[in-house]
Design a protein around this motif. Sequence first.
Motif, PDB file in Angstrom:
ATOM      1  N   LEU A 192       0.829  -1.195   0.000  1.00 39.50           N
ATOM      2  CA  LEU A 192       0.000   0.000   0.000  1.00 39.50           C
ATOM      3  C   LEU A 192       0.869   1.253   0.000  1.00 39.50           C
ATOM      4  N   ARG A 193       1.894   1.272   0.824  1.00 40.01           N
ATOM      5  CA  ARG A 193       2.768   2.449   0.889  1.00 40.01           C
ATOM      6  C   ARG A 193       3.495   2.689  -0.439  1.00 40.01           C
ATOM      7  N   ARG A 194       3.930   1.609  -1.060  1.00 34.52           N
ATOM      8  CA  ARG A 194       4.606   1.763  -2.354  1.00 34.52           C
ATOM      9  C   ARG A 194       3.650   2.347  -3.390  1.00 34.52           C
ATOM     10  N   THR A 195       2.392   1.909  -3.340  1.00 33.55           N
ATOM     11  CA  THR A 195       1.396   2.406  -4.285  1.00 33.55           C
ATOM     12  C   THR A 195       1.110   3.882  -4.038  1.00 33.55           C
ATOM     13  N   LEU A 196       0.875   4.256  -2.784  1.00 33.56           N
ATOM     14  CA  LEU A 196       0.600   5.656  -2.460  1.00 33.56           C
ATOM     15  C   LEU A 196       1.781   6.544  -2.832  1.00 33.56           C
ATOM     16  N   ALA A 197       2.994   6.081  -2.571  1.00 36.93           N
ATOM     17  CA  ALA A 197       4.177   6.866  -2.901  1.00 36.93           C
ATOM     18  C   ALA A 197       4.322   7.052  -4.408  1.00 36.93           C
ATOM     19  N   GLY A 198       3.977   6.024  -5.173  1.00 41.00           N
ATOM     20  CA  GLY A 198       4.037   6.145  -6.627  1.00 41.00           C
ATOM     21  C   GLY A 198       3.105   7.223  -7.140  1.00 41.00           C
ATOM     22  N   TYR A 199       1.945   7.330  -6.519  1.00 43.50           N
ATOM     23  CA  TYR A 199       1.018   8.397  -6.895  1.00 43.50           C
ATOM     24  C   TYR A 199       1.501   9.753  -6.389  1.00 43.50           C
ATOM     25  N   ALA A 200       2.044   9.793  -5.187  1.00 46.60           N
ATOM     26  CA  ALA A 200       2.503  11.063  -4.613  1.00 46.60           C
ATOM     27  C   ALA A 200       3.585  11.707  -5.468  1.00 46.60           C
ATOM     28  N   ARG A 201       4.404  10.877  -6.116  1.00 47.50           N
ATOM     29  CA  ARG A 201       5.489  11.441  -6.930  1.00 47.50           C
ATOM     30  C   ARG A 201       5.163  11.396  -8.430  1.00 47.50           C
ATOM     31  N   HIS A 202       3.919  11.098  -8.784  1.00 48.18           N
ATOM     32  CA  HIS A 202       3.556  10.956 -10.201  1.00 48.18           C
ATOM     33  C   HIS A 202       3.631  12.294 -10.932  1.00 48.18           C
ATOM     34  N   PRO A 203       4.205  12.328 -12.132  1.00 46.12           N
ATOM     35  CA  PRO A 203       4.343  13.602 -12.856  1.00 46.12           C
ATOM     36  C   PRO A 203       3.026  14.230 -13.281  1.00 46.12           C
ATOM     37  N   ASN A 204       1.925  13.502 -13.248  1.00 46.81           N
ATOM     38  CA  ASN A 204       0.634  14.096 -13.585  1.00 46.81           C
ATOM     39  C   ASN A 204       0.025  14.867 -12.416  1.00 46.81           C
ATOM     40  N   PHE A 205       0.681  14.827 -11.260  1.00 47.95           N
ATOM     41  CA  PHE A 205       0.276  15.636 -10.117  1.00 47.95           C
ATOM     42  C   PHE A 205       1.233  16.811  -9.958  1.00 47.95           C
ATOM     43  N   ALA A 206       0.676  18.018  -9.950  1.00 49.56           N
ATOM     44  CA  ALA A 206       1.488  19.194  -9.645  1.00 49.56           C
ATOM     45  C   ALA A 206       1.791  19.254  -8.160  1.00 49.56           C
ATOM     46  N   ALA A 207       0.860  18.789  -7.341  1.00 50.44           N
ATOM     47  CA  ALA A 207       1.017  18.800  -5.896  1.00 50.44           C
ATOM     48  C   ALA A 207       0.077  17.774  -5.297  1.00 50.44           C
TER      49      ALA A 207
END
Length: 518
Positions: A192-207
Motif C-alpha cells: 500500500l505504501r509503495r502504491t501511495l508513494a508512486g502516486y505522490a510522486r507521479h508527474p501528472n500531479f502538480a502537488a
Amino acid sequence: MSAVLEQDAATAVEPVIRLHPDDDVVIARAQLVAGTRLGAGLVVRGLVPAGHKLAVRALEAGAPVRRYGQVIGFATRPVAPGEHVHTHNLAIGEFERDYAFGSGKRPAAVATQRAQFMGIVRADGRVGTRNYIGILTSVNCSATAARAIAEHFRREINPQALADYPNVDGVVALTHGQGCAVDGEGEGLALLRRTLAGYARHPNFAAVLIVGLGCETNQIDGLLDSEGLACGAALKTMTIQATGGTARTVAAGIEQIKAMLPDANRVRREPVDASHLVVGLQCGGSDGYSGISANPALGAAVDRLVAHGGTAILSETPEIYGAEHLLTRRAVSPQVGHKLLDRIRWWEAYCARMNASLDNNPSAGNKAGGLTTILEKSLGAVAKGGTTNLVDVYGYAERVEAAGLVFMDTPGYDPVSATGQVAGGANLICFTTGRGSAYGCAPAPSLKLGTNTALWQRQQEDIDINCGTVIDGTQTIDALGEEIFRLMLAAASGQRSKSELHGYGQNEFVPWQLGAIT
C-alpha cells in the motif's frame, strides 16, 4: 503469432476468420446458423454466436484444441466438424510449454525521427500528460474528508473554484479501503505504501495533499520515511485528529489546496519526444474478437511507441497464464524470462492456497463473448504487447525505469491492475474491451479501444476508437496501430478521453490488498 492476425480484402467477405493454418477452430464474424456452408465441405452444425468458435475438423475427446496455432484447451467429448466449440465441449488442461528463453529476441527497431507530444515538464525533468492536484488518504477513515475537499473544487459544483486556474485539470481525491488492522511490518502495508508513494510522486500531479485519521497503522510519517518522501511546497499532510475533527480538516484542506493552485497553474505544455510516454496496457470485458482486432492493433501501436523510445507496461499476470512462453521467448535475457516465470509460479501457489483456479478467469461476460478458457483469453491478451523484446519484469507498483516493453505483476482485475501501473509511472492507459467498459483513470487518462463495430455503435460515448474495422475487413492491423499511436500522442498532449469527459477516475483507484486483515 501477429502475422496471422493481419486481415486483407481477400478475407473480408468470409463469414469466419482463420488465424493460423494449424488451428482446429475458426471464429465467426457474425452469428452463423445451422446448415450454413463455409467452403471445403464445412457445414455449420447448430447456432454459433458472433465471435465464437466452430471446429474445422473432427476432434476426439481429450484432444488438444488450437487457436492462434497454440493450445487453448482440450476437448471434453468428441466434436464434429462445423460444431460450436465452447464451455460445453472444451476445458483447460495441463500441457508443457517451451519457454525457449530469448529465442525470439531481435534487434530493436529505432525510429529515424522521434514523434513528439505536448507534455508538462516538471522541475526534476519528469514529464506529465495531465496537471492535477491530488488528495491521497493514508486510511479508509479519512476518505470522507478527502472527498469533501475535492468536491469543493469540482467545476460542475463550484465553477468559480478553479476559474482563475485554467491550466489545472482538476483536484481529485483518490481514496481506498485499507491502512489499518494489518501487520505494521507486513507485505500488505508495504505494498500500500509503495502504491501511495508512486502516486505522490507521479508527474501528472502538480502537488499532493495526504490526509489521515491519526491513529491508523499506516502512519503518514512512516509512509514518508519508508518511501523516501519529504514534505514541501508540493507535498503536504494533515490528520483529522490533529486538526480537530472532520469539518475543520475539510476547511483546512480546502485552504491548503488553494495555496497550491497558483504554482500548479504556472505550467505550460511544451514539445517533448515520445520517449517520455509510459503507457499501461489493459483489457477488460474481453470477447472472442479481442485477440484478433483491438489487442494486436494496440500491439502494433506499442511497437511504434517502443521504436520512438517510449515504454509500455503489460500486466494482469493471471491473464497471460498459458501464454507466458510467448513472452519468455522475447525476453532480453534468461534472467528476465525467469523473473516472469517466478511470478506465474507465485500465482499458481496463491490460487492453491485460496482454493481457487486460474481458470476462474474468464468471467461470465468473457464467455458470453466467445472466450472459453484462460489459455484462450491469455493468448489474445499478450497481443497487446506487440512484437518487441521484453526488457524487464517489475513487482506491483514498482517504479518502472526501463524503456521498451516491460511486464508488471498485477491481478487481472482492471482497477487494481491499472492502479499498480500508474503507481509505477504510467502517464497514459490504453484499455481494450469487447463487451463494453466505462472505466476511467486519474491522474493518467485512459483510452478505450472497442474490439467490434457492434460495440462501437452501441456504446460510442464510452469508446475512443473502433477496432472492429479489422473484423469488418476495412482496415489492417498495421494501419489501425498507426492510428492508435497517433491517438496516444494526442491524448498525452491534452486531448480528453471519453472517460475524462464523463468524469471517471477517482473511484478507480484500487490498491492491491495483500495480507491478513485482523
